[in-house]
Design a protein around this motif. Structure first.
Motif, PDB file in Angstrom:
ATOM      1  N   ILE A  75     -27.195 -48.345 -13.998  1.00  0.00           N
ATOM      2  CA  ILE A  75     -26.126 -47.863 -14.886  1.00  0.00           C
ATOM      3  C   ILE A  75     -25.217 -49.018 -15.293  1.00  0.00           C
ATOM      4  N   GLY A  76     -24.807 -49.825 -14.302  1.00  0.00           N
ATOM      5  CA  GLY A  76     -23.936 -50.962 -14.600  1.00  0.00           C
ATOM      6  C   GLY A  76     -24.601 -51.964 -15.518  1.00  0.00           C
ATOM      7  N   ALA A  77     -25.872 -52.272 -15.254  1.00  0.00           N
ATOM      8  CA  ALA A  77     -26.585 -53.250 -16.073  1.00  0.00           C
ATOM      9  C   ALA A  77     -26.798 -52.736 -17.492  1.00  0.00           C
ATOM     10  N   VAL A  78     -27.215 -51.474 -17.623  1.00  0.00           N
ATOM     11  CA  VAL A  78     -27.443 -50.888 -18.952  1.00  0.00           C
ATOM     12  C   VAL A  78     -26.136 -50.809 -19.732  1.00  0.00           C
ATOM     13  N   ALA A  79     -25.036 -50.498 -19.040  1.00  0.00           N
ATOM     14  CA  ALA A  79     -23.732 -50.438 -19.703  1.00  0.00           C
ATOM     15  C   ALA A  79     -23.364 -51.782 -20.322  1.00  0.00           C
ATOM     16  N   ALA A  84     -21.331 -53.478 -13.074  1.00  0.00           N
ATOM     17  CA  ALA A  84     -21.125 -54.110 -14.382  1.00  0.00           C
ATOM     18  C   ALA A  84     -20.398 -55.438 -14.222  1.00  0.00           C
ATOM     19  N   ALA A  85     -19.387 -55.458 -13.344  1.00  0.00           N
ATOM     20  CA  ALA A  85     -18.663 -56.706 -13.092  1.00  0.00           C
ATOM     21  C   ALA A  85     -19.590 -57.753 -12.472  1.00  0.00           C
ATOM     22  N   ALA A  86     -20.487 -57.317 -11.587  1.00  0.00           N
ATOM     23  CA  ALA A  86     -21.425 -58.239 -10.957  1.00  0.00           C
ATOM     24  C   ALA A  86     -22.386 -58.838 -11.987  1.00  0.00           C
ATOM     25  N   VAL A  87     -22.825 -58.015 -12.934  1.00  0.00           N
ATOM     26  CA  VAL A  87     -23.731 -58.496 -13.980  1.00  0.00           C
ATOM     27  C   VAL A  87     -23.026 -59.508 -14.874  1.00  0.00           C
ATOM     28  N   MET A  88     -21.724 -59.278 -15.129  1.00  0.00           N
ATOM     29  CA  MET A  88     -20.978 -60.146 -16.036  1.00  0.00           C
ATOM     30  C   MET A  88     -20.458 -61.412 -15.368  1.00  0.00           C
ATOM     31  N   LEU A  89     -20.465 -61.462 -14.029  1.00  0.00           N
ATOM     32  CA  LEU A  89     -19.847 -62.578 -13.303  1.00  0.00           C
ATOM     33  C   LEU A  89     -20.405 -63.945 -13.704  1.00  0.00           C
TER      34      LEU A  89
END
Length: 297
Positions: free
Chosen positions: A208-212, A41-46
């Motif tokens: 999961i991280g991306a969907v979150a 999730a942090a990687a997607v938001m970076l």
């Protein structure tokens, strides 16, 4: 209408995320899944954080509160991930609907907000919905069946901390600190149960991280487009979504009591949101500004 569509999309996204967590839990412990969820999730938001300016967003004088929020949020996440790996999915989701009820209790007991008879009554009715689902005396009550409720308790506590922080820091600051702190914090319990995931598990945890992230964006936009009381009913589409996936993939069929109890909890939560919105509108119309914690019914 747009707010309702965003909320429904968020509910569908969270349901997909829960199914993916259940799938990965066959191979990995919930603590390790939580770490990878936060990492991806942090990687997607970076990229978004870099575009917004990390240095500016990091500016805060409330680091202790951010640490508290991260710790409470991680505890909620662990309880929730373990519950959906061990319980029927629909039952776990239905019991987790109690978040607004615990938030009402916390607002009264911790933030010292005035909660009057109607909201107390609705909160009590909501907790009766929990008893309808669990049916103590007719079914066995264990720590596992209590995990979704415990997760809801910590989620509500996180809501209260965010409410306090939102009066002091910008939303971007709150989001940034949460992501910066959750990943290293969630690594600590993950190390105690660590095993190297397969490539398939890594792909699912990246999803999961991306969907979150996408689901939280949809949730935020839903509340930005309409009053909470207007879009909250669409949050409860999580139950039919997750019931459909659970039946399709695992053959799980929620019993009648799960549906009845979930309906009672949802109805009480929606009523609380509507009362809160009405009091807020009345206060805004009268131009009354409270000097201390605002009273709500």
């Amino acid at each position: 209408m747009t707010g309702a569509l965003y909320m429904t999309a968020a509910s569908l996204g969270f349901s997909v995320m829960n199914v993916l967590i259940r799938e990965v839990s066959v191979e990995l412990e919930a603590a390790q899944i939580a770490f990878f969820r936060n990492f991806f999730a942090a990687a997607v938001m970076l990229p978004w954080l870099l575009h917004s300016g990390i240095a500016k967003a990091l500016a805060t004088e409330n680091l202790k509160l951010h640490l508290l929020r991260a710790g409470v949020g991680l505890t909620a996440m662990l309880c929730w991930f373990y519950s959906i790996s061990l319980l029927p999915l629909a039952q776990a989701v239905a019991l987790n609907f109690t978040v607004p009820l615990f938030a009402t209790l916390g607002a009264a007991l911790i933030l010292r907000e005035v909660v009057r008879a109607r909201r107390w009554s609705a909160t009590l009715v909501g907790f009766l919905g929990v008893l309808i689902i669990l049916r103590p005396g007719t079914t066995e009550i264990s720590l596992v069946t209590g995990l979704p409720v415990l997760a809801a308790l910590f989620m509500a506590a996180s809501v209260l901390v965010v409410k306090t922080l939102s009066a002091r820091d910008a939303p971007a600051t709150i989001v940034l600190w949460m992501n910066l702190l959750l990943t290293p914090l969630s690594l600590i319990p993950a190390l105690f149960v660590w095993r190297w995931p397969s490539l398939e598990a890594l792909v699912m945890m990246a999803a999961i991280g991306a969907v979150a992230v996408l689901s939280h964006i949809a949730l935020t936009r839903a509340y930005a487009r309409a009053d909470a009381s207007a879009v909250l009913p669409f949050d409860y589409t999580r139950l039919p979504f997750i019931a459909f996936f659970a039946f399709l993939l695992y053959g799980e069929v929620p019993d009648l009591w799960t549906w009845v109890g979930a309906a009672v909890i949802a109805a009480s939560s929606i009523y609380i949101a509507q009362r809160e919105a009405k009091v807020a509108r009345e206060r805004a119309a009268s131009g009354v500004a409270a000097a201390g914690p605002q009273g709500r019914e």
